[in-house]
Design a protein around this motif. Structure first.
Motif, mmCIF file in Angstrom:
data_model
loop_
_atom_site.group_PDB
_atom_site.id
_atom_site.type_symbol
_atom_site.label_atom_id
_atom_site.label_comp_id
_atom_site.label_asym_id
_atom_site.label_seq_id
_atom_site.Cartn_x
_atom_site.Cartn_y
_atom_site.Cartn_z
ATOM 1 N N VAL A 143 0.022 -4.745 15.131
ATOM 2 C CA VAL A 143 0.935 -5.320 14.142
ATOM 3 C C VAL A 143 0.864 -4.538 12.832
ATOM 4 O O VAL A 143 1.876 -4.338 12.167
ATOM 5 C CB VAL A 143 0.593 -6.809 13.901
ATOM 6 N N LEU A 144 -0.329 -4.086 12.455
ATOM 7 C CA LEU A 144 -0.501 -3.386 11.187
ATOM 8 C C LEU A 144 -0.073 -1.925 11.239
ATOM 9 O O LEU A 144 0.261 -1.345 10.208
ATOM 10 C CB LEU A 144 -1.956 -3.460 10.739
ATOM 11 N N GLN A 145 -0.075 -1.312 12.394
ATOM 12 C CA GLN A 145 0.231 0.109 12.493
ATOM 13 C C GLN A 145 1.613 0.469 11.939
ATOM 14 O O GLN A 145 1.728 1.430 11.171
ATOM 15 C CB GLN A 145 0.077 0.602 13.932
ATOM 16 N N PRO A 146 2.699 -0.262 12.267
ATOM 17 C CA PRO A 146 3.998 0.090 11.683
ATOM 18 C C PRO A 146 4.018 -0.054 10.160
ATOM 19 O O PRO A 146 4.617 0.766 9.466
ATOM 20 C CB PRO A 146 4.971 -0.905 12.328
ATOM 21 N N ALA A 147 3.345 -1.059 9.636
ATOM 22 C CA ALA A 147 3.299 -1.251 8.186
ATOM 23 C C ALA A 147 2.541 -0.113 7.519
ATOM 24 O O ALA A 147 2.955 0.398 6.471
ATOM 25 C CB ALA A 147 2.649 -2.593 7.852
ATOM 26 N N LEU A 148 1.442 0.310 8.114
ATOM 27 C CA LEU A 148 0.681 1.425 7.562
ATOM 28 C C LEU A 148 1.498 2.705 7.570
ATOM 29 O O LEU A 148 1.475 3.479 6.614
ATOM 30 C CB LEU A 148 -0.616 1.623 8.348
ATOM 31 N N GLN A 149 2.241 2.937 8.644
ATOM 32 C CA GLN A 149 3.079 4.132 8.729
ATOM 33 C C GLN A 149 4.177 4.086 7.672
ATOM 34 O O GLN A 149 4.460 5.085 7.019
ATOM 35 C CB GLN A 149 3.687 4.273 10.130
ATOM 36 N N ALA A 150 4.791 2.924 7.484
ATOM 37 C CA ALA A 150 5.840 2.787 6.467
ATOM 38 C C ALA A 150 5.272 3.049 5.075
ATOM 39 O O ALA A 150 5.920 3.695 4.243
ATOM 40 C CB ALA A 150 6.461 1.396 6.537
ATOM 41 N N MET A 151 4.057 2.580 4.810
ATOM 42 C CA MET A 151 3.427 2.820 3.507
ATOM 43 C C MET A 151 3.146 4.307 3.303
ATOM 44 O O MET A 151 3.315 4.829 2.208
ATOM 45 C CB MET A 151 2.131 2.025 3.384
ATOM 46 N N ARG A 152 2.721 4.989 4.367
ATOM 47 C CA ARG A 152 2.451 6.427 4.252
ATOM 48 C C ARG A 152 3.714 7.210 3.927
ATOM 49 O O ARG A 152 3.650 8.241 3.265
ATOM 50 C CB ARG A 152 1.842 6.945 5.550
ATOM 51 N N GLU A 153 4.859 6.736 4.409
ATOM 52 C CA GLU A 153 6.125 7.435 4.207
ATOM 53 C C GLU A 153 6.763 7.138 2.852
ATOM 54 O O GLU A 153 7.657 7.855 2.431
ATOM 55 C CB GLU A 153 7.095 7.076 5.328
ATOM 56 N N PRO A 204 -23.378 7.266 5.925
ATOM 57 C CA PRO A 204 -23.006 5.860 6.088
ATOM 58 C C PRO A 204 -22.161 5.701 7.338
ATOM 59 O O PRO A 204 -21.504 6.649 7.782
ATOM 60 C CB PRO A 204 -22.199 5.551 4.825
ATOM 61 N N PRO A 205 -22.171 4.515 7.924
ATOM 62 C CA PRO A 205 -21.367 4.309 9.129
ATOM 63 C C PRO A 205 -19.884 4.477 8.811
ATOM 64 O O PRO A 205 -19.425 4.141 7.727
ATOM 65 C CB PRO A 205 -21.685 2.868 9.551
ATOM 66 N N ALA A 206 -19.173 5.044 9.745
ATOM 67 C CA ALA A 206 -17.735 5.262 9.558
ATOM 68 C C ALA A 206 -17.008 3.928 9.572
ATOM 69 O O ALA A 206 -17.388 2.998 10.281
ATOM 70 C CB ALA A 206 -17.195 6.153 10.668
ATOM 71 N N ALA A 207 -15.976 3.826 8.750
ATOM 72 C CA ALA A 207 -15.178 2.598 8.713
ATOM 73 C C ALA A 207 -14.421 2.447 10.025
ATOM 74 O O ALA A 207 -13.912 3.419 10.578
ATOM 75 C CB ALA A 207 -14.194 2.649 7.544
ATOM 76 N N ALA A 208 -14.382 1.233 10.515
ATOM 77 C CA ALA A 208 -13.678 0.970 11.772
ATOM 78 C C ALA A 208 -12.180 1.111 11.550
ATOM 79 O O ALA A 208 -11.643 0.586 10.579
ATOM 80 C CB ALA A 208 -14.010 -0.438 12.266
ATOM 81 N N PRO A 209 -11.490 1.842 12.408
ATOM 82 C CA PRO A 209 -10.046 1.979 12.252
ATOM 83 C C PRO A 209 -9.363 0.644 12.525
ATOM 84 O O PRO A 209 -9.876 -0.197 13.255
ATOM 85 C CB PRO A 209 -9.671 3.026 13.291
ATOM 86 N N LEU A 210 -8.218 0.460 11.900
ATOM 87 C CA LEU A 210 -7.470 -0.769 12.142
ATOM 88 C C LEU A 210 -6.932 -0.736 13.562
ATOM 89 O O LEU A 210 -6.231 0.190 13.943
ATOM 90 C CB LEU A 210 -6.322 -0.907 11.138
ATOM 91 N N GLN A 211 -7.271 -1.729 14.323
ATOM 92 C CA GLN A 211 -6.898 -1.757 15.721
ATOM 93 C C GLN A 211 -5.606 -2.528 15.973
ATOM 94 O O GLN A 211 -5.015 -2.415 17.021
ATOM 95 C CB GLN A 211 -8.029 -2.391 16.543
ATOM 96 N N SER A 212 -5.178 -3.299 15.000
ATOM 97 C CA SER A 212 -4.051 -4.189 15.216
ATOM 98 C C SER A 212 -2.746 -3.421 15.366
ATOM 99 O O SER A 212 -2.353 -2.627 14.519
ATOM 100 C CB SER A 212 -3.925 -5.159 14.039
#
Length: 90
Positions: free
Chosen positions: A40-50, A30-38
């Motif tokens: 704005v979302l990158q810091p929130a994603l990093q905080a969630m991972r931590e 299946p086609p790979a999911a497109a990574p989030l490019q925003s």
């Protein structure tokens, strides 16, 4: 030959080929999911991972409040919510 495929958003796409492929692949990935490019979302994603998956301090606080009677608990309401969530209308 007509080949119909679906895009990730559910749209059907038809392609027309003059001939069948020489060898069809056994499995198509299946086609790979497109990574989030925003940015704005990158810091929130990093905080969630931590964050820990379970906030044990909060669980302990709620458990103590329930035990002391400081937090109201209605088992009938909880049962009804569970039934509604799982689709039982009894």
């Amino acid at each position: 030959m007509r080949i119909t495929t679906s895009t990730p958003d559910g749209m059907a796409v038809q392609r027309v080929a003059d001939s069948a492929p020489a060898e069809a692949p056994e499995a198509v990935a299946p086609p790979a999911a497109a990574p989030l490019q925003s940015a704005v979302l990158q810091p929130a994603l990093q905080a969630m991972r931590e964050m820990p998956e379970i906030d044990q301090e909060k669980i302990d606080m709620l458990r103590d409040a329930l035990a002391k009677g400081e937090l109201p608990f209605d088992p009938g309401k909880l049962a009804g919510l569970i039934q509604r969530f799982h689709g039982s209308e009894q």
